[in-house]
Write an enzyme that holds these catalytic residues in place. Sequence first.
Site, PDB file in Angstrom:
ATOM      1  CG  ASP A 179      -1.847  -1.084   1.387  1.00 42.76           C
ATOM      2  OD1 ASP A 179      -1.576  -2.178   0.883  1.00 42.76           O
ATOM      3  OD2 ASP A 179      -2.901  -0.875   2.024  1.00 42.76           O
ATOM      4  CG  ASP A 199      -2.850  -3.855  -1.548  1.00 45.34           C
ATOM      5  OD1 ASP A 199      -3.955  -3.265  -1.586  1.00 45.34           O
ATOM      6  OD2 ASP A 199      -2.709  -4.972  -1.030  1.00 45.34           O
ATOM      7  CG  ASP A 200      -6.139  -0.308  -1.530  1.00 47.78           C
ATOM      8  OD1 ASP A 200      -6.685  -0.573  -2.614  1.00 47.78           O
ATOM      9  OD2 ASP A 200      -6.538  -0.746  -0.435  1.00 47.78           O
ATOM     10  CG  HIS A 221      -4.909  -3.553  -5.687  1.00 51.14           C
ATOM     11  ND1 HIS A 221      -5.007  -4.493  -4.692  1.00 51.14           N
ATOM     12  CD2 HIS A 221      -4.115  -4.106  -6.644  1.00 51.14           C
ATOM     13  CE1 HIS A 221      -4.284  -5.567  -5.038  1.00 51.14           C
ATOM     14  NE2 HIS A 221      -3.735  -5.343  -6.207  1.00 51.14           N
ATOM     15  NE  ARG A 252     -10.573  -1.776  -4.518  1.00 52.52           N
ATOM     16  CZ  ARG A 252      -9.892  -2.784  -3.966  1.00 52.52           C
ATOM     17  NH1 ARG A 252     -10.516  -3.924  -3.683  1.00 52.52           N
ATOM     18  NH2 ARG A 252      -8.614  -2.664  -3.693  1.00 52.52           N
ATOM     19  CE  LYS A 254     -10.159  -1.436  -0.281  1.00 50.19           C
ATOM     20  NZ  LYS A 254      -8.971  -2.276  -0.296  1.00 50.19           N
TER      21      LYS A 254
END
Length: 361
Positions: A179, A199-200, A221, A252, A254
Amino acid sequence: MQSLLAFTILATVFSNALASPTKTGTAKRATCTVDSVSTASDLTDCSSVVITAFEVPAGDTVTIKAASGASIEMTGSVEFAFTSTSGPLWTFDTTDATFTGNGFSFKGNGDLYWDGEGTSGGTTKPHPLIKFEGSGSFTDLIIKDSPAHAISVGTTGTSSFTNILVDNLDGASLGANTDGFDVSASDVTFSGNTVYNQDDCVAINSGSNIVFENNFCSGGHGISIGSIATGKTVSGVTISGNTVTESMYGMRIKVDSDATDASVSDVTYSGNTISANDKYGFLVSQSYSEDFGTPGTGSTISDINFTGSKTTVTTSGSYPRVGVDCGKCTGTWNWGEIDATGGESSDLVLGGGVVISGGTY
Ligand SMILES: *[C@@H]1O[C@H](CO)[C@@H](O)[C@H](O)[C@H]1NC(C)=O
């Protein structure tokens, strides 16, 4: 009599001048130099801190706790030896600090850890590499090759992060859970940062009054709010002018499917250029850790808007370009300024009665 008085005054002034540094404890050392783990250990009376190049040995961690309002700068890069110590390996715990990395790096030696398993297995990976607590403005820093999560933001006062580069480009095949910014903080602005990772790019886990603007994200991501766990709230987020490219997802929201006492509200997207090369271009899900599943109803999502300038979302994979999987989403969302193309048709499950108005998706 007069000369005695004069002497007394002089003596008093003189002794105060001598005594004040130790007596008040507020005297500032001119500049404190951090060139080892031990020299970082007591900086509380340092209003100016210079961090030179050095290596943090295995087993050690560093916390920079300087005087309130301190100026902190780097004049060389800091390298972390391979270690199984848990992160953060480096913490800034400052009040109103002004930090510049002057373009120098924190080198995490991620290639010594990356095995494709991230934080869920394999080699123990210290994470995050760097944590920010307290408050300040932080600029011109490079995080190179973090073993897993790069930067954790847990600031407790108004803070900004500008022109920071997270360069995990070399983790493209084996890096995971790298991340860029994990955020549990309020009153924070991120602008002009660049993240290459797996990742994010950013994951906003809790907090309010957060601005994420004009950043560039590649390889990961995308831009995320969440995942939101029980008891966590995110509100008042502006996501504007960002570019996401070469990413699995675009953007996103989430929320854990089993989350209760949790909410996401007042999120505004404006003027972003987003491309997802595999999954959803934009996804709102209350089914996390699934993308689409049986959405939970113990959390609430409200006021998710695309306004201001147009946000473009393109998807090249075979997933819906936009997915909304709501158990309890409420109100009217103004999506006037989203234009999503590519991928498959959008898939909307509007549990909770939310109404989405406008937009092309
Ligand atoms: C989002 O849009 C709705 C509907 O237009 C509006 O009522 C709400 O105030 C907007 N929220 C924000 C944070 O701008």
